[in-house]
Design a protein around this motif. Structure first.
Motif, PDB file in Angstrom:
ATOM      1  N   PRO A 182       3.025  -3.074   4.462  1.00 10.16           N
ATOM      2  CA  PRO A 182       1.968  -3.903   4.944  1.00 10.16           C
ATOM      3  C   PRO A 182       0.968  -3.350   6.063  1.00 10.16           C
ATOM      4  O   PRO A 182       1.552  -2.511   6.755  1.00 10.16           O
ATOM      5  CB  PRO A 182       2.802  -5.068   5.620  1.00 10.16           C
ATOM      6  CG  PRO A 182       4.229  -4.559   5.750  1.00 10.16           C
ATOM      7  CD  PRO A 182       4.466  -3.499   4.930  1.00 10.16           C
ATOM      8  N   HIS A 194      -0.316  -7.274   2.255  1.00 13.45           N
ATOM      9  CA  HIS A 194       0.593  -6.221   1.328  1.00 13.45           C
ATOM     10  C   HIS A 194      -0.691  -5.745   0.232  1.00 13.45           C
ATOM     11  O   HIS A 194      -1.133  -6.653  -0.504  1.00 13.45           O
ATOM     12  CB  HIS A 194       1.694  -6.884   0.907  1.00 13.45           C
ATOM     13  CG  HIS A 194       2.934  -6.848   1.645  1.00 13.45           C
ATOM     14  ND1 HIS A 194       3.173  -7.956   2.537  1.00 13.45           N
ATOM     15  CD2 HIS A 194       3.640  -6.036   1.870  1.00 13.45           C
ATOM     16  CE1 HIS A 194       4.141  -7.499   2.994  1.00 13.45           C
ATOM     17  NE2 HIS A 194       4.676  -6.458   2.755  1.00 13.45           N
ATOM     18  N   GLU A 202      -2.341  -8.593  -2.242  1.00 11.52           N
ATOM     19  CA  GLU A 202      -1.279  -9.608  -2.989  1.00 11.52           C
ATOM     20  C   GLU A 202      -1.936 -10.985  -2.712  1.00 11.52           C
ATOM     21  O   GLU A 202      -1.999 -11.701  -3.472  1.00 11.52           O
ATOM     22  CB  GLU A 202       0.146  -9.519  -2.299  1.00 11.52           C
ATOM     23  CG  GLU A 202       0.969 -10.616  -3.093  1.00 11.52           C
ATOM     24  CD  GLU A 202       2.554 -10.627  -2.365  1.00 11.52           C
ATOM     25  OE1 GLU A 202       3.310 -11.122  -3.012  1.00 11.52           O
ATOM     26  OE2 GLU A 202       2.557 -10.233  -1.145  1.00 11.52           O
ATOM     27  N   CYS A 253      -0.231  -4.679  -3.407  1.00 13.79           N
ATOM     28  CA  CYS A 253       0.577  -4.854  -4.449  1.00 13.79           C
ATOM     29  C   CYS A 253      -0.068  -4.374  -5.888  1.00 13.79           C
ATOM     30  O   CYS A 253      -1.181  -4.532  -6.020  1.00 13.79           O
ATOM     31  CB  CYS A 253       1.234  -6.121  -4.875  1.00 13.79           C
ATOM     32  SG  CYS A 253       2.178  -6.767  -3.022  1.00 13.79           S
ATOM     33  N   CYS A 309       5.075  -3.231  -4.297  1.00 11.42           N
ATOM     34  CA  CYS A 309       4.239  -3.213  -3.160  1.00 11.42           C
ATOM     35  C   CYS A 309       4.096  -2.330  -2.229  1.00 11.42           C
ATOM     36  O   CYS A 309       5.374  -1.544  -2.081  1.00 11.42           O
ATOM     37  CB  CYS A 309       4.346  -4.634  -2.309  1.00 11.42           C
ATOM     38  SG  CYS A 309       4.049  -6.154  -3.371  1.00 11.42           S
TER      39      CYS A 309
END
Length: 260
Positions: free
Chosen positions: A213, A110, A189, A112, A210
């Protein structure tokens, strides 16, 4: 998308050949490059150079190659793998790998936004970026859409985006955030949490939203005629390590778990 405190002097080290997994036959050296993006890829001379580096070294050794892993700014690495000056980059997403030969997914990540613990800002869509001075790493692709467009449009003197252009960008950006030089940063992240933990300052930052993904890969140069074979070697290695439990053990060494 992509570091640890006190590494600046060490970054001048060019890198090392990963000889922990010797090939059975005379080896062709495969040049793997990326910026420092631990836990995916860490310092070349570290006993734990990153789990993707470890995976690559094992797979390439089984196919009769040696892995030469060194650090390089990400935007430069993407340029050099595209024209064949290096053989592969570590930790690429599909968005930034057009024209390259991708391995099977070697992780999931992810991107973020991170802010200081006392910040009230949260990401609420691209328009909310106008409220902050944003730190990013040059060359990273985040969504191939409004976020990347915003970064491109606002990076530069007097802009609201500060782009790091060296090979320890995430570590630098965490420092800028903690010193109040930027209001928010955008990166992986897992990487930012790793950097902050290594610096002993994990409790001073928090996530503020975020993005979707993305899978992570090793991306090989289209200029290598055997790139498809190298990607296939990684797939075989992944399947074998997932089956015998050694993948889970390797990931656990970095505080991670299998993404599937």
């Amino acid at each position: 998308m992509r570091r640890r405190s006190g590494l600046c002097g060490l970054m001048m080290v060019a890198g090392v050949l990963l000889a922990a997994f010797p090939a059975a036959a005379p080896a062709d050296t495969i040049r793997l490059r990326a910026d420092y993006w631990c836990p995916y890829n860490c310092m070349p001379e570290d006993p734990r150079p990153g789990y993707m580096v470890d995976l690559a070294a094992r797979a390439l050794a089984a196919a009769g190659h040696e892995a030469d892993y060194q650090l390089m700014p990400w935007d430069r690495a993407l340029e050099e793998v595209a024209d064949g000056r290096i053989d592969a980059v570590i930790g690429a997403t599909p968005l930034e790998s057009q024209g390259l030969v991708l391995s099977v997914p070697l992780g999931r990540d992810h991107d973020c936004f991170f802010v200081r613990r006392d910040s009230m800002w949260a990401y609420r869509g691209p328009a909310s970026l106008n409220e902050v001075l944003l730190g990013v790493v040059a060359g990273y692709t985040h969504d191939e859409g409004p976020i990347d467009a915003y970064v491109d449009a606002h990076d530069g003197p007097g802009g609201t985006v500060v782009a790091s252009r060296d090979d320890e960008g995430a570590e630098k950006n965490v420092g800028l955030l903690l010193r109040g030089r930027v209001d928010a940063i955008l990166d992986s992240e897992a990487v930012i949490r790793f950097v902050a933990k290594q610096a002993g300052r994990a409790d001073e930052i928090k996530t503020a939203g975020c993005l979707a993904p993305l899978t992570l890969h090793i991306a090989f140069s289209p200029r290598r005629p055997d790139s498809e074979e190298l990607a296939a070697a990684l797939e075989r290695q992944m399947e074998a390590m997932r089956a015998d439990g050694s993948l889970a053990a390797l990931l656990a060494d970095y505080g991670l778990s299998d993404w599937e």
